[in-house]
Design an enzyme around this catalytic site. Structure first.
Site, PDB file in Angstrom:
ATOM      1  N   ASP A 226      -1.926  -9.535  13.017  1.00 28.49           N
ATOM      2  CA  ASP A 226      -1.339  -9.548  11.672  1.00 28.49           C
ATOM      3  C   ASP A 226      -1.042 -10.991  11.281  1.00 28.49           C
ATOM      4  O   ASP A 226      -0.155 -11.634  11.853  1.00 28.49           O
ATOM      5  CB  ASP A 226      -0.053  -8.706  11.671  1.00 28.49           C
ATOM      6  CG  ASP A 226       0.483  -8.532  10.254  1.00 28.49           C
ATOM      7  OD1 ASP A 226       0.725  -9.568   9.577  1.00 28.49           O
ATOM      8  OD2 ASP A 226       0.626  -7.386   9.808  1.00 28.49           O
TER       9      ASP A 226
ATOM     10  N   ASP B 207       2.593 -11.753  10.207  1.00 31.83           N
ATOM     11  CA  ASP B 207       3.531 -11.746  11.344  1.00 31.83           C
ATOM     12  C   ASP B 207       3.357 -12.993  12.205  1.00 31.83           C
ATOM     13  O   ASP B 207       4.332 -13.595  12.656  1.00 31.83           O
ATOM     14  CB  ASP B 207       3.303 -10.503  12.228  1.00 31.83           C
ATOM     15  CG  ASP B 207       3.960  -9.268  11.635  1.00 31.83           C
ATOM     16  OD1 ASP B 207       4.721  -9.417  10.660  1.00 31.83           O
ATOM     17  OD2 ASP B 207       3.686  -8.168  12.142  1.00 31.83           O
TER      18      ASP B 207
ATOM     19  N   ARG C  63       0.835  -1.198   0.000  1.00 35.97           N
ATOM     20  CA  ARG C  63       0.000   0.000   0.000  1.00 35.97           C
ATOM     21  C   ARG C  63       0.874   1.254   0.000  1.00 35.97           C
ATOM     22  O   ARG C  63       1.722   1.409   0.880  1.00 35.97           O
ATOM     23  CB  ARG C  63      -0.883   0.001   1.244  1.00 35.97           C
ATOM     24  CG  ARG C  63      -2.023   0.991   1.111  1.00 35.97           C
ATOM     25  CD  ARG C  63      -2.782   1.160   2.384  1.00 35.97           C
ATOM     26  NE  ARG C  63      -3.550  -0.018   2.750  1.00 35.97           N
ATOM     27  CZ  ARG C  63      -4.459  -0.009   3.706  1.00 35.97           C
ATOM     28  NH1 ARG C  63      -4.712   1.095   4.370  1.00 35.97           N
ATOM     29  NH2 ARG C  63      -5.126  -1.086   4.003  1.00 35.97           N
TER      30      ARG C  63
ATOM     31  N   THR D 142      -0.899   7.631  -0.750  1.00 35.37           N
ATOM     32  CA  THR D 142      -2.213   7.557  -1.400  1.00 35.37           C
ATOM     33  C   THR D 142      -3.061   6.405  -0.849  1.00 35.37           C
ATOM     34  O   THR D 142      -4.273   6.372  -1.074  1.00 35.37           O
ATOM     35  CB  THR D 142      -2.041   7.317  -2.908  1.00 35.37           C
ATOM     36  OG1 THR D 142      -1.408   6.045  -3.090  1.00 35.37           O
ATOM     37  CG2 THR D 142      -1.193   8.399  -3.554  1.00 35.37           C
TER      38      THR D 142
HETATM   39  N1  URA Z   1      -4.137  -7.934   7.792  1.00 38.56           N
HETATM   40  C1  URA Z   1      -3.920  -8.750   8.855  1.00 38.56           C
HETATM   41  O1  URA Z   1      -3.040  -9.593   8.832  1.00 38.56           O
HETATM   42  N2  URA Z   1      -4.717  -8.590   9.934  1.00 38.56           N
HETATM   43  C2  URA Z   1      -5.695  -7.668  10.004  1.00 38.56           C
HETATM   44  O2  URA Z   1      -6.385  -7.593  11.020  1.00 38.56           O
HETATM   45  C3  URA Z   1      -5.883  -6.846   8.875  1.00 38.56           C
HETATM   46  C4  URA Z   1      -5.108  -6.988   7.790  1.00 38.56           C
END
Ligand code: URA
Length: 211
Positions: free
Chosen positions: A202, A205, A106, A110
């Protein structure tokens, strides 16, 4: 036209997703659960694949046995990098499927998704595509990925995730009302950073231990 959202409410899927959500779940556990839940999701997402009778020989007799008509005609497309977790489990169940990858980041100014990688089978126009990404949050990456895939004219597209936010579903289906979303859960919404609440954090992660 409102798009279709198919929630996979199988108890095993729901249980495994709850374990994945828990903050104390380790990277190794998360990865193992991702693999297991991917197998179950693949089972549900492919339940309408066509079969065709093929002659086989059992130790006892010959018979016409139902075989997948289109196994080699599927493409699993992973949105990098968290899509990799779903992809690997699903490939175990559909080993003859082809694989594609889409990388998007991303733009920090923008907020528009920018493509940095795109590789799909050359004969994708003869194939049905399952796009995989565990989290449908804002829906921007998923929407951009499907828009890009449409340029390659696949026979059909389905989107598979584990957790979806209502905002992401709405954004995605505004652009792609004909692409069904398969998800294990529709959560409450997004926080101010675009993370799903309650979500699981995430996914990339947690999968790769980069937290
Ligand atoms: N991407 C992720 O890994 N977790 C989220 O909560 C949103 C986007």
């Amino acid at each position: 036209m409102t798009g279709q959202v198919i929630t996979i409410d199988h108890p095993l899927v729901q249980h495994k997703l709850s374990l994945m959500r828990r903050v104390e779940t380790t990277t190794a556990e998360f990865r193992a659960l991702m693999r297991e839940i991917s197998l179950l999701m693949a089972y549900e997402v492919t339940r309408d694949l066509p079969l065709k009778p093929e002659p086989i020989q059992t130790p006892m007799a010959s018979m016409l046995a139902p075989m997948l008509a289109a196994e080699k005609k599927l493409v699993l497309v992973s949105i990098m990098r968290a899509g990799q977790g779903l992809l690997e489990g699903m490939l175990e169940l559909i080993p003859a499927a082809r694989v594609g990858h889409i990388g998007l980041y991303r733009d920090p100014h923008t907020l528009i998704p920018i493509e940095y990688y795109f590789k799909v089978p050359t004969d994708i126009e003869d194939r049905d595509v399952l796009v995989v990404d565990p989290m449908l949050a804002t829906g921007h990456s998923a929407t951009a990925a499907v828009l890009r895939l449409r340029q390659t004219c696949p026979k059909s597209i389905r989107f598979v995730c584990l957790v979806a936010a209502p905002e992401g579903i709405q954004h995605f289906h505004e652009q792609h009302p004909d692409v069904p979303i398969y998800t294990a859960a529709v959560d409450e919404g997004l926080d101010e950073h675009g993370y799903i609440l309650p979500g699981l954090g995430d996914a990339g992660d947690r999968l790769f231990g980069t937290r």
